[in-house]
Design a protein around this motif. Structure first.
Motif, PDB file in Angstrom:
ATOM      1  N   ARG A   9       0.809  -1.217   0.000  1.00 27.15           N
ATOM      2  CA  ARG A   9       0.000   0.000   0.000  1.00 27.15           C
ATOM      3  C   ARG A   9       0.844   1.270   0.000  1.00 27.15           C
ATOM      4  NH1 ARG A   9      -5.277  -1.703   1.030  1.00 27.15           N
ATOM      5  NH2 ARG A   9      -5.307  -3.852   1.691  1.00 27.15           N
ATOM      6  N   LYS A  36      -7.531   7.172  -1.701  1.00 27.15           N
ATOM      7  CA  LYS A  36      -8.069   6.664  -0.431  1.00 27.15           C
ATOM      8  C   LYS A  36      -8.824   5.362  -0.634  1.00 27.15           C
ATOM      9  CE  LYS A  36      -8.558  11.272   1.553  1.00 27.15           C
ATOM     10  NZ  LYS A  36      -9.510  12.324   1.932  1.00 27.15           N
ATOM     11  N   ASN A  40      -7.789   1.735   1.016  1.00 30.74           N
ATOM     12  CA  ASN A  40      -8.722   1.134   1.963  1.00 30.74           C
ATOM     13  C   ASN A  40      -9.383  -0.127   1.428  1.00 30.74           C
ATOM     14  OD1 ASN A  40      -8.927   2.802   4.520  1.00 30.74           O
ATOM     15  ND2 ASN A  40      -8.977   4.366   2.933  1.00 30.74           N
ATOM     16  N   SER A  41      -8.946  -0.595   0.284  1.00 32.11           N
ATOM     17  CA  SER A  41      -9.471  -1.840  -0.274  1.00 32.11           C
ATOM     18  C   SER A  41      -9.056  -3.013   0.611  1.00 32.11           C
ATOM     19  CB  SER A  41      -8.920  -2.065  -1.684  1.00 32.11           C
ATOM     20  OG  SER A  41      -9.351  -1.063  -2.561  1.00 32.11           O
ATOM     21  N   HIS A  42      -9.798  -4.104   0.503  1.00 34.95           N
ATOM     22  CA  HIS A  42      -9.453  -5.318   1.235  1.00 34.95           C
ATOM     23  C   HIS A  42      -8.093  -5.839   0.770  1.00 34.95           C
ATOM     24  CE1 HIS A  42      -9.959  -9.532   2.684  1.00 34.95           C
ATOM     25  NE2 HIS A  42     -10.527  -8.898   3.695  1.00 34.95           N
ATOM     26  N   ASN A  58      -7.606  -4.132  -7.389  1.00 37.91           N
ATOM     27  CA  ASN A  58      -8.025  -4.115  -5.984  1.00 37.91           C
ATOM     28  C   ASN A  58      -9.235  -5.006  -5.771  1.00 37.91           C
ATOM     29  OD1 ASN A  58      -9.850  -2.231  -7.258  1.00 37.91           O
ATOM     30  ND2 ASN A  58     -10.302  -1.371  -5.251  1.00 37.91           N
TER      31      ASN A  58
END
Length: 129
Positions: A9, A36, A40-42, A58
């Motif tokens: 990330r 953002k 903030n993706s899994h 993603n």
């Protein structure tokens, strides 16, 4: 060419925006929100040619049952040499035991996703507001 696939990330926002602009994706018009959202993706899987970001994908997930793959894009100079398949392989390995792996595809992406194992889900239709 030595392509590396990583789950990380710590990617500079400018690298991501440049990749989206190179592919003419409208999400590049909202750079802060895009950045953002991806962070903030899994899962966030990226492809690198040395220190150049050349691909990204993603996943959004509940972490147990369902995963959705909203974005997969490869820099136009690197398309057609298997990088998208490498990213999807990493995603599919991570989510192999999930009940549903889903995405929405259009145009030539449809043939790509069929090639990596996706099929149309019954008579479903993608929808959005």
């Amino acid at each position: 060419m030595d392509i590396i696939i990583l789950e990380r990330r710590d990617i500079e926002q400018s690298c991501i925006i440049d990749l989206y602009r190179a592919n003419e994706w409208s999400a590049a018009e909202k750079p802060n929100e895009l950045y953002k959202a991806l962070l903030n993706s899994h899962s966030l899987i990226s492809a690198w040619d040395n220190d150049k970001l050349i691909g990204i994908g993603n996943a959004i997930s509940d972490g147990y049952l369902v995963v959705y793959y909203p974005h997969l894009l490869i820099h136009p100079d690197y398309q057609g040499i298997g990088i998208g398949q490498m990213i999807m392989k990493r995603m599919e390995e991570k989510y192999a035991n999930f009940h549903m792996q889903m995405l929405t595809a259009d145009r030539r992406a449809i043939d790509f996703y069929k090639k990596v194992g996706f099929v149309r889900a019954g008579q479903t239709e993608p929808m959005w507001i």
